[in-house]
Design an enzyme around this catalytic site. Structure first.
Site, PDB file in Angstrom:
ATOM      1  N   SER A  67       0.800  -1.228   0.000  1.00  0.00           N
ATOM      2  CA  SER A  67       0.000   0.000   0.000  1.00  0.00           C
ATOM      3  C   SER A  67       0.830   1.273   0.000  1.00  0.00           C
ATOM      4  O   SER A  67       0.317   2.345  -0.340  1.00  0.00           O
ATOM      5  CB  SER A  67      -0.942   0.013   1.217  1.00  0.00           C
ATOM      6  OG  SER A  67      -0.194  -0.111   2.416  1.00  0.00           O
ATOM      7  N   ASP A 378      -3.801   7.923   7.905  1.00  0.00           N
ATOM      8  CA  ASP A 378      -4.919   7.104   8.404  1.00  0.00           C
ATOM      9  C   ASP A 378      -4.503   6.105   9.482  1.00  0.00           C
ATOM     10  O   ASP A 378      -5.246   5.179   9.775  1.00  0.00           O
ATOM     11  CB  ASP A 378      -5.553   6.347   7.236  1.00  0.00           C
ATOM     12  CG  ASP A 378      -4.544   5.479   6.495  1.00  0.00           C
ATOM     13  OD1 ASP A 378      -3.364   5.441   6.906  1.00  0.00           O
ATOM     14  OD2 ASP A 378      -4.923   4.828   5.499  1.00  0.00           O
ATOM     15  N   HIS A 381      -0.672   4.802   6.793  1.00  0.00           N
ATOM     16  CA  HIS A 381      -0.007   5.407   5.646  1.00  0.00           C
ATOM     17  C   HIS A 381       0.288   6.886   5.896  1.00  0.00           C
ATOM     18  O   HIS A 381      -0.249   7.479   6.834  1.00  0.00           O
ATOM     19  CB  HIS A 381      -0.883   5.235   4.399  1.00  0.00           C
ATOM     20  CG  HIS A 381      -1.363   3.839   4.207  1.00  0.00           C
ATOM     21  ND1 HIS A 381      -2.626   3.421   4.566  1.00  0.00           N
ATOM     22  CD2 HIS A 381      -0.733   2.739   3.721  1.00  0.00           C
ATOM     23  CE1 HIS A 381      -2.766   2.131   4.310  1.00  0.00           C
ATOM     24  NE2 HIS A 381      -1.631   1.692   3.795  1.00  0.00           N
TER      25      HIS A 381
END
Length: 412
Positions: A67, A378, A381
């Site tokens: 991610s 968040d 990240h």
């Protein structure tokens, strides 16, 4: 691919020896002065390393990872990252788990290349100048679980490697058969781009957290790191055999600074450092990085025509978190987008979570007022602002081994 623009870098190393000496000084005139003076004897060793190289002009980028560099792979397969993801730059969700752009976006932009389309995204993708095979939740090793059980993507690094190989083979076949003549635009890279491209890797973080989710100790997590890196090496060798020559490899970041880890695995006060990060998790991340660097050194010996750059993003990210105020940021380890708690992170109501009130969906895990001054987006990240700051630090080669800038990553 190299341009005709020569680039010379000079690296100087100085050593100093400092001492104090007392002596008499007799000036011309009537008075004899006695002074106590300090002197500095400088023993200087000047090492000049001149790299008579040329800037690299990469026509394409192929990215593999998780991610930290996913530009839409997971969301194309399993549903979008909900608002407010994407609010800062794209002004709507754009497949990234951030308020805006990622480091990989800034890497592409630095070479005047378009942002990478996700391999799994079938709508609006253009692969002319590269492909992004990364998906959020990806690991190096395959996980014996499902995305819905644990959050880990089924598209592990070896699967991404297969996708890359298939993409190359099918692109070549399409050109051979003339399939592209029926398209309004060419959407596939030229055959020579596969050998001239930059191959970027940012993966490993989820392999570490996977062990903790299984209630392993830090020592047990460390024990399987060699196997993770063996599988990582296999993928690098596969790409090399497919013609890849320039590799840009990020190490893993300071896991102990992520609200996701701090909230899920509470630590005692003596296990938290002065920056608010969990020491045990960061120590394991650093262990992983040392072993990764050893692996890169071995790969250089095995792949003589490869230019492999190891990038210490851990040091950059930890420096940012430790000196947040100095660099214009606030709330070092508190998420910008979330819903309550010490770290503004709730695993049951992550960024973008909603609930139904009076028959209407209401956003409960909202963005903070100004993401541009926050580091963590968040809980897992980074914000666009942090990603850009990190990119600026690593692009000039200050945190790379060898110490070459991004635009010379084809040199070996």
């Amino acid at each position: 691919m190299k341009s005709t623009q020569p680039c010379v870098r000079i690296i100087a190393f100085f050593t100093f020896e400092i001492g104090a000496h007392r002596f008499d000084m007799d000036p011309v005139g009537e008075k004899k002065w006695r002074h106590i003076l300090s002197w500095i004897a400088i023993s200087m060793t000047l090492v000049v390393a001149v790299v008579d190289g040329r800037e690299c002009s990469f026509p394409a980028i192929f990215n593999l990872g998780d991610s930290n560099s996913d530009t839409g792979g997971l969301t194309a397969a399993f549903g979008p990252a909900p608002p407010p993801n994407g609010i800062t730059f794209f002004h709507s969700p754009a497949g990234r788990f951030s308020d805006g752009r990622l480091i990989i976006d800034f890497i592409a932009q630095s070479f005047d290349l378009p942002y990478l389309s996700a391999y799994l995204d079938s709508v609006g993708s253009n692969f002319t100048h590269g492909v992004n095979f990364a998906t959020a939740g990806s690991t190096v090793r395959r996980q014996n679980t499902t995305l819905f059980q644990s959050g880990y993507s089924p598209i592990s690094l070896d699967v991404q490697s297969v996708q890359l190989s298939e993409f190359k083979a099918r692109s070549k076949l399409a050109r051979k058969r003339g399939d592209l003549q029926t398209l309004k635009w060419e959407l596939l890279p030229k055959e020579e781009y596969f050998s001239e491209a930059l191959y970027t890797f940012d993966i490993g973080q989820n392999d570490i957290t996977a062990g903790y989710k299984l209630n392993m100790t830090s020592e047990q997590v460390k024990a399987y790191v060699p196997d993770v890196l063996t599988q990582f090496s296999n993928v690098i060798r596969n790409v090399y055999e497919e013609g890849g020559r320039s590799f840009w490899i990020h190490n893993t970041g300071p896991l102990g600074c992520l609200p996701y880890m701090l909230d899920r695995y509470p630590m005692s006060s003596d296990q938290i450092d002065k920056s608010g990060c969990a020491k045990p998790f960061n120590q394991v991340a650093q262990y992983f990085n040392r072993k990764l660097k050893d692996t890169v050194m071995q790969l250089r010996k095995q792949l003589p025509e490869a230019a492999i750059t190891y990038v210490d993003v851990y040091r950059v990210k930890y420096s940012l978190i430790s000196n947040a105020q100095k660099y214009g940021f606030e709330d070092r380890v508190i998420a910008c987008c979330g819903e309550g708690g010490k770290y503004n992170y709730n695993n049951a109501a992550r960024c973008g979570a909603t609930k139904v009130e009076n028959g209407k969906k209401v956003l409960i895990a909202k963005s903070c007022k100004d993401p541009s001054v926050r580091i963590i987006w968040d809980g897992i990240h980074y914000t666009e602002a942090a990603n850009y700051w990190i990119f600026q630090q690593i692009a000039n080669g200050s945190f790379s081994d060898p110490p070459l800038p991004l635009n010379m990553a084809c040199e070996f």
